[in-house]
Write a protein that holds these residues in place. Structure first.
Motif, PDB file in Angstrom:
ATOM      1  N   GLY A  86      37.698  41.506  42.233  1.00 22.30           N
ATOM      2  CA  GLY A  86      37.951  42.885  41.812  1.00 22.30           C
ATOM      3  C   GLY A  86      38.935  43.022  40.678  1.00 22.30           C
ATOM      4  N   GLY A  87      39.019  42.031  39.831  1.00 23.52           N
ATOM      5  CA  GLY A  87      39.936  42.109  38.690  1.00 23.52           C
ATOM      6  C   GLY A  87      41.374  41.776  39.026  1.00 23.52           C
ATOM      7  N   ALA A  88      41.628  41.276  40.237  1.00 26.66           N
ATOM      8  CA  ALA A  88      42.999  40.939  40.626  1.00 26.66           C
ATOM      9  C   ALA A  88      43.523  39.775  39.791  1.00 26.66           C
ATOM     10  CB  ALA A  88      43.043  40.582  42.109  1.00 26.66           C
ATOM     11  N   ARG A  89      44.857  39.679  39.714  1.00 24.15           N
ATOM     12  CA  ARG A  89      45.514  38.585  38.993  1.00 24.15           C
ATOM     13  C   ARG A  89      46.008  37.563  40.007  1.00 24.15           C
ATOM     14  NH1 ARG A  89      43.925  38.774  34.028  1.00 24.15           N
ATOM     15  NH2 ARG A  89      45.782  37.653  33.271  1.00 24.15           N
ATOM     16  N   ASP A  90      46.184  36.349  39.547  1.00 28.08           N
ATOM     17  CA  ASP A  90      46.660  35.270  40.411  1.00 28.08           C
ATOM     18  C   ASP A  90      48.032  35.629  40.976  1.00 28.08           C
ATOM     19  OD1 ASP A  90      46.941  32.723  41.602  1.00 28.08           O
ATOM     20  OD2 ASP A  90      48.076  32.031  39.866  1.00 28.08           O
TER      21      ASP A  90
END
Length: 327
Positions: A86-90
């Protein structure tokens, strides 16, 4: 096995966008600057940017003669795709999309898969040094399952050398005592700020002929500036005020003796006879050039180390650089 590390190597966590994103061309230029400075040892890991570091390093080295450089990567974390991120970042400090998740796996199959995946990302035909990465909470599995398969892969010639990397001295010493590793990677535990590796680990490595790769010698950035201040990293988080105060005190002594904190930190990190090489990260060609200049500079004066010891800022039994050179 003694690998041709050289005096210093490039740590490639920053190529995986540690803390801050860099462009692909900057990553390539950083590796090129290290090569031009004489660096022939490069350390990476799947963990660094969810594989971004390995891909960038491999691309930057692709046109270089394979016999002229040494690469280490690590096992213990498999990268499993997360197509519904969902477009999350690490979430682990690397400025990259969370396209994968890290899954701890020190099994024999996990080790083989990890190395195969790394070879694919790097575009190399072999790994020179395969390191068990951060086995602190998985020691028994790493010792009984990961280490034997690495030992066998070394025997087969699939990897040239094997080892273990950790921030915990006791973990590294256990591997040094109970296995036949070629190298240990000591992260932040033998620096100008703190020297817990001095008591038992470094003597054991020297006794057994195990090469020590000293990394994190700036303690995540705290020792990388002339004047330490609040807001700098330590142990990959914000530095506690007591730690900043000690770094400031060391920096003041350095300034009185005509040198800088980073110069003294680099020189000290390489001075112990068990240390085979010092690995320093960089996120730009300018940082590489700065580090190269520190390595090439004459060591700080002997009076500096004496004052640090007298002030209780450095252990009296720690080997210090000799006037003839960084070692």
């Amino acid at each position: 096995m003694k690998l041709p590390f050289g005096r210093w190597g490039l740590g490639c966590a920053q190529l995986g966008n540690l803390y801050t994103a860099i462009e692909d061309d900057v990553a390539a230029a950083t590796v090129a600057a290290a090569w031009d400075a004489g660096v022939r040892y490069f350390d990476t890991a799947p963990h660094y940017g969810l594989g971004v570091s390995e891909r960038r390093l491999g691309a930057a080295l692709r046109a270089r003669p394979r016999h002229e450089f040494t690469v280490s990567t690590k096992v213990g974390r498999l990268l499993v795709p997360t197509p519904d991120s969902g477009g999350a970042r690490d979430p682990e400090g690397f400025d990259v999309p969370a396209t994968h998740q890290r899954v701890w796996d020190f099994s024999a199959d996990g080790v083989r898969r990890s190395l195969s995946d790394s070879l694919h990302r790097l575009g190399l035909d072999r790994i020179d040094l395969a390191l068990i990465h951060d086995p602190e909470d998985h020691q028994e599995t790493a010792l009984r399952r990961a280490y034997p398969v690495l030992h066998d892969l070394r025997r087969q010639g699939v990897v040239r050398a094997i080892g273990v990397g950790s921030k915990q001295v006791d973990v590294l010493r256990r591997f040094a005592m109970e296995t036949d590793v070629d190298a240990v990677m000591v992260a932040g535990r033998y620096t100008l700020l703190e020297q817990p590796a001095l008591d038992a680990l470094l003597p054991e490595c020297r006794r057994k002929g195990i090469g020590v790769v000293n990394v994190g010698v700036f303690n995540s950035g705290l020792l990388a500036v002339d004047r330490p201040h609040d807001g700098l990293h330590y142990e990959y988080g914000d530095a506690p005020s007591t730690v900043v105060d000690k770094a400031r005190a060391i920096a003041e002594v350095c300034a009185r003796h005509g040198t800088s904190l980073p110069a003294a930190a680099m020189a000290f990190a390489a001075a112990h006879p068990a240390v085979a090489t010092v690995v320093v990260g960089a996120e730009s060609p300018d940082q590489v050039k700065r580090n190269a200049a520190l390595i090439a500079a004459p060591p700080p004066p002997a009076d500096l180390w004496a004052e640090l010891v007298a002030a209780g800022l450095l252990r009296a039994d720690a080997p210090v650089p000799q006037p003839s050179g960084i070692r």
